[in-house]
Design an enzyme around this catalytic site. Structure first.
Site, PDB file in Angstrom:
ATOM      1  N   GLU A  80       1.016  -1.280   0.349  1.00 46.79           N
ATOM      2  CA  GLU A  80       0.640   0.137   0.000  1.00 46.79           C
ATOM      3  C   GLU A  80       0.786   1.015   0.281  1.00 46.79           C
ATOM      4  O   GLU A  80      -0.059   2.153  -0.670  1.00 46.79           O
ATOM      5  CB  GLU A  80      -0.855   0.306   1.300  1.00 46.79           C
ATOM      6  CG  GLU A  80      -2.120  -1.054   1.109  1.00 46.79           C
ATOM      7  CD  GLU A  80      -3.364  -0.573  -0.022  1.00 46.79           C
ATOM      8  OE1 GLU A  80      -3.102   0.808  -0.500  1.00 46.79           O
ATOM      9  OE2 GLU A  80      -3.555  -1.896   0.003  1.00 46.79           O
ATOM     10  N   TYR A 163      -6.664   6.465   4.958  1.00 50.99           N
ATOM     11  CA  TYR A 163      -6.755   5.446   3.792  1.00 50.99           C
ATOM     12  C   TYR A 163      -6.157   4.692   4.060  1.00 50.99           C
ATOM     13  O   TYR A 163      -6.435   3.216   3.533  1.00 50.99           O
ATOM     14  CB  TYR A 163      -6.467   6.239   2.152  1.00 50.99           C
ATOM     15  CG  TYR A 163      -6.174   4.655   1.327  1.00 50.99           C
ATOM     16  CD1 TYR A 163      -7.298   4.164   0.984  1.00 50.99           C
ATOM     17  CD2 TYR A 163      -4.800   4.070   1.219  1.00 50.99           C
ATOM     18  CE1 TYR A 163      -6.957   2.760   0.034  1.00 50.99           C
ATOM     19  CE2 TYR A 163      -3.938   3.395   0.312  1.00 50.99           C
ATOM     20  CZ  TYR A 163      -5.611   2.371   0.026  1.00 50.99           C
ATOM     21  OH  TYR A 163      -5.229   1.179  -1.784  1.00 50.99           O
ATOM     22  N   ASP A 181      -9.720   5.829  -1.536  1.00 48.78           N
ATOM     23  CA  ASP A 181      -8.991   6.612  -1.755  1.00 48.78           C
ATOM     24  C   ASP A 181      -9.303   6.971  -3.880  1.00 48.78           C
ATOM     25  O   ASP A 181     -10.558   7.381  -3.827  1.00 48.78           O
ATOM     26  CB  ASP A 181      -8.081   5.610  -2.203  1.00 48.78           C
ATOM     27  CG  ASP A 181      -8.391   4.451  -3.394  1.00 48.78           C
ATOM     28  OD1 ASP A 181      -9.482   4.048  -3.570  1.00 48.78           O
ATOM     29  OD2 ASP A 181      -7.552   3.781  -4.469  1.00 48.78           O
ATOM     30  N   CYS A 253     -25.905   2.760 -11.486  1.00 46.73           N
ATOM     31  CA  CYS A 253     -25.160   4.490 -11.132  1.00 46.73           C
ATOM     32  C   CYS A 253     -26.043   5.087 -11.943  1.00 46.73           C
ATOM     33  O   CYS A 253     -26.459   5.168 -13.088  1.00 46.73           O
ATOM     34  CB  CYS A 253     -23.593   4.061 -12.515  1.00 46.73           C
ATOM     35  SG  CYS A 253     -22.827   4.762 -12.058  1.00 46.73           S
TER      36      CYS A 253
END
Length: 397
Positions: A80, A163, A181, A253
């Site tokens: 990460e 995050y 993110d 969506c």
């Protein structure tokens, strides 16, 4: 009663219209608190978990990444940090090489700084590597060499923000934490057809809070975050047309339904980068190349670099600078210009390749802060930021 009524008429405001609350707050030293952001249509988020996880399970073999094959807290943490500002395909060789040299948190905490920088060379944002080592020291001292399975404790470690703490917590420990993110922000804003500015921290927190109630625990928590990451990286793309026909969330969506996918998310532009001009010197004495070390603080702190001077210098100015330091020029040749972009600054560089007289013909090396590195040392020991690699490759290639 008459006196009371004459002093306070209920039909009139307590303060005259000319006095506004915005004027009173500074006088009283009270800050105006920003109202929390409520995302529109956030009820839709309850329906995205199942189709996204189902899609991810079917895609998992198509995006094989080494940190997903052997999941440990250390592997997740390292990947990460490396993935910040860097594409996954570019990270893989660095990740593999790093783990070969530093296979656990204890070895990371003990490693030599020069080795650490050499392992990180080419990834950029070198403060990430320094914070990794700092955090490894804290983990060894406070947690017995094991990353803590607690969001607040992870957040306290150097170099770990919300995050990264959420990504580690969910992927390595199964905690129900949304790792917000750019991918999650983009997907969420399109699904909800939300026009809030994702560059604002309050919007990021609003997305985190809106998603949190719908996050599962256990292995599915990490899988959901990775599903968001993969969806954003392969289908719900930025800067162009998303592949809506292949998206598992297309039927939910709202931006897709309205045809506004490419207008979202909204993101305010960053401040314009400042431009710095530099003259970079490749100084050779036989096989040795001159290096200098950058200051311990600031951009590229503590790294080795090619000697460089502010501005674009002429050949005469370069030779005068060298002569003032007791360095006698044998040959000098201009190298092609190069440009390197950092997050807040752009370097516009011109280069000169200079062959200097042998050391025994010089005043003394002590007259300048130069270190002379052999080709073997350049390859194995000294870490040179990618901003200078262009000149090295151009000269040797």
């Amino acid at each position: 009663a008459a006196i009371r009524d004459s002093c306070y008429n209920k039909t009139q405001p307590l303060f005259p219209h000319s006095i506004r609350i915005e004027r009173i707050l500074p006088i009283m030293n009270i800050k105006k608190k920003a109202l929390p952001i409520r995302l529109p249509h956030d009820e839709v988020l309850a329906s995205i978990t199942e189709p996204l996880l189902t899609w991810y399970e079917g895609q998992s073999t198509l995006r094989c990444l080494p940190w997903r094959e052997e999941v440990t807290p250390y592997h997740t943490w390292l990947s990460e940090i490396m993935l910040q500002q860097t594409r996954a395909s570019a990270v893989i060789p660095y990740y593999t090489r790093f783990l070969e040299a530093l296979p656990d948190i204890e070895s990371l905490a003990r490693c030599d700084d020069e080795l650490l920088m050499k392992l990180w060379q080419g990834l950029g944002y070198y403060s990430r590597a320094r914070n990794l080592k700092k955090a490894a020291g804290v983990i060894c001292a406070a947690y017995g060499g094991q990353l803590p399975a607690d969001f607040a404790a992870l957040l306290d470690l150097p170099g770990i923000g919300r995050y990264t703490a959420s990504a580690i917590g969910s992927i390595a420990f199964g905690l129900p934490l949304p790792a917000v993110d750019g991918n999650i922000l983009r997907v969420t804003m399109r699904v909800l057809q939300c026009g809030e500015d994702i560059a604002q921290p309050a919007v990021r927190r609003a997305v985190e809070e809106a998603l949190a109630p719908h996050y599962p625990s256990g292995q599915a928590a990490g899988a959901l975050n990775q599903a968001f990451m993969d969806l954003g990286a392969t289908i719900c793309l930025p800067h162009g047309a998303p592949h809506c026909a292949a998206c598992p969330l297309a039927r939910l969506c709202l931006a897709h339904d309205a045809g506004s996918e490419q207008q979202l998310p909204v993101k305010s532009k960053k401040a314009k980068r400042r431009v710095e001009q530099k003259t970079v010197l490749l100084l050779h004495q036989g096989r040795a190349l001159a290096l200098t070390k950058r200051p311990d603080k600031g951009l590229l702190a503590g790294l080795w670099e090619l000697p460089n001077l502010p501005g674009h210098l002429t050949q005469a100015e370069v030779e005068a600078w060298l002569a003032a330091r007791g360095l006698r020029t044998l040959t000098i040749a201009r190298l092609p210009d190069a440009r390197h972009i950092f997050s807040h600054v752009e370097w516009q560089m011109q280069g000169w390749a200079v062959e200097l007289a042998s050391p025994d013909a010089m005043v003394a090396e002590d007259a300048s802060p130069l270190v002379w590195a052999s080709p073997e040392e350049l390859a194995d020991t000294y870490s040179i930021p990618s901003a200078f690699q262009y000149f090295l490759h151009e000269h040797h290639g």
